[in-house]
Write an enzyme that holds these catalytic residues in place. Structure first.
Site, PDB file in Angstrom:
ATOM      1  N   ASN A  78       0.921  -1.184  -0.054  1.00 51.74           N
ATOM      2  CA  ASN A  78      -0.152   0.028   0.006  1.00 51.74           C
ATOM      3  C   ASN A  78       0.896   1.202   0.120  1.00 51.74           C
ATOM      4  OD1 ASN A  78      -2.795  -1.074   0.545  1.00 51.74           O
ATOM      5  ND2 ASN A  78      -1.529  -2.257   1.873  1.00 51.74           N
ATOM      6  N   GLU A  79       1.162   1.604  -1.261  1.00 53.13           N
ATOM      7  CA  GLU A  79       1.892   2.874  -1.279  1.00 53.13           C
ATOM      8  C   GLU A  79       1.454   4.311  -0.991  1.00 53.13           C
ATOM      9  OE1 GLU A  79       4.923   2.348  -1.754  1.00 53.13           O
ATOM     10  OE2 GLU A  79       5.736   0.854  -3.561  1.00 53.13           O
ATOM     11  N   PRO A  80       2.065   5.217  -0.973  1.00 53.92           N
ATOM     12  CA  PRO A  80       1.429   6.594  -0.787  1.00 53.92           C
ATOM     13  C   PRO A  80       0.335   6.932  -1.584  1.00 53.92           C
ATOM     14  CG  PRO A  80       3.919   6.728  -0.485  1.00 53.92           C
ATOM     15  CD  PRO A  80       3.615   5.262  -0.931  1.00 53.92           C
ATOM     16  N   THR A 123      10.263   1.781  -4.068  1.00 51.00           N
ATOM     17  CA  THR A 123      10.048   0.291  -4.036  1.00 51.00           C
ATOM     18  C   THR A 123      10.981  -0.424  -4.787  1.00 51.00           C
ATOM     19  OG1 THR A 123       8.119   0.790  -2.769  1.00 51.00           O
ATOM     20  CG2 THR A 123       8.275  -1.307  -3.223  1.00 51.00           C
TER      21      THR A 123
END
Ligand code: F6R
Length: 277
Positions: A169-171, A188
């Site tokens: 769950n990235e920004p 990432t």
């Protein structure tokens, strides 16, 4: 100045306090931190077995949890820990990804844990990186349903990426997000590039449990080790809740511990701890 809330009698190395609803536990060494989390997992597994129940674990990959898995294997071999009553759900998998590929999280979990303990293969769930793109949405809903059918996750193990991601769950991820296909951030991918032999060969996409999926777990234990994690640990614990650092969503949960070594905790300021929690 508010002192850390507790010193543990068994291990003078541990310092712990609460900030923004997150219990922070700092160990001198990553090995001690890992053993402590493995002991908590083992105790939960045994407790459930004594009650004739299954223990549902949410598991992570990457370098951080490896020592936890090593200790669980030792407990299985030397201290009679059985994982027959354990059901696991992994956080994520690259997409697309074949299960036998060197970088696959299926392979990682088999090599690091599952091949060495007595868990039933039927009880292992890892997002499937071979699902066809037209079936991904349906597949992700099935993954959510499988977690619910199992009774929900008792304990979710997390690492943290330098972007503040939990799972992948990235920004920009939403607090209520569920299992889905996501695009990985460049940071990432750069961190993963060494495993894939270069950035251009590193996947752009992954299937991940959502933030909302993770927040449904009854306990969450986030591990972070090393100086390179200290800045994001500081923003995650001491920053305001924001989608720019998805780990800040953990503030609201109620049973979260950040289990750190002293290097990862080096930018935290215990003097700003909550007076009570
Ligand atoms: C892995 C995962 C990721 C990692 C994170 C840290 O399943 O969900 O969020 O936990 O990228 O990776 P390491 O531990 O390799 O620093």
């Amino acid at each position: 100045m508010i002192q850390p809330t507790e010193k543990n009698d068994d291990n003078d190395d541990i310092v712990q306090w609460v900030r923004n609803g997150i219990a922070v536990r700092v160990f001198g060494e990553a090995a001690d931190a890992s053993n402590s989390v493995a002991a908590e997992i083992a105790s939960l597994i045994r407790q459930r077995a004594d009650d004739g129940e299954q223990c549902i674990l949410g598991l992570a990959t990457g370098s951080t949890p490896v020592r936890v898995y090593r200790e669980l294997i030792r407990l299985h071999r030397e201290e009679n820990l059985s994982m027959k009553n354990v059901v696991t759900f992994n956080l994520d998998e690259y997409f697309p990804m074949k299960p036998n590929a060197a970088q696959s999280y299926v392979r990682f979990m088999n090599e690091q844990l599952f091949d060495h303990v007595d868990i039933s293969p039927d009880n292992i769930h890892i997002p499937d990186g071979t699902v066809t793109p037209d079936r991904v949405t349906e597949y992700c809903q099935q993954y959510e349903d499988a977690i619910d059918t199992a009774g929900g996750i008792d304990l979710q193990l997390l690492g943290i990426g330098r972007t503040g991601h939990v799972g992948f769950n990235e920004p920009g991820s939403e607090q209520a997000s569920t299992t889905r296909l996501v695009r990985l951030c460049e940071i990432t991918r750069t961190d993963a590039a060494k495993d894939f032999g270069g950035l251009e060969k590193t996947p752009q996409l992954a299937i991940t449990m959502g933030v909302g999926t993770i927040l449904r777990s009854r306990r969450i234990r986030l591990l972070a080790f090393g100086e390179h994690k200290s800045a994001i640990v500081e923003r995650s614990v001491q920053g305001a809740i924001s989608d720019s650092v998805p780990a800040t969503y953990l503030h609201d949960h109620g049973n979260v511990e950040f289990v750190l070594d002293s290097a990862a905790a080096s930018k935290l300021n215990p003097s700003t701890a909550d007076v009570s929690h």
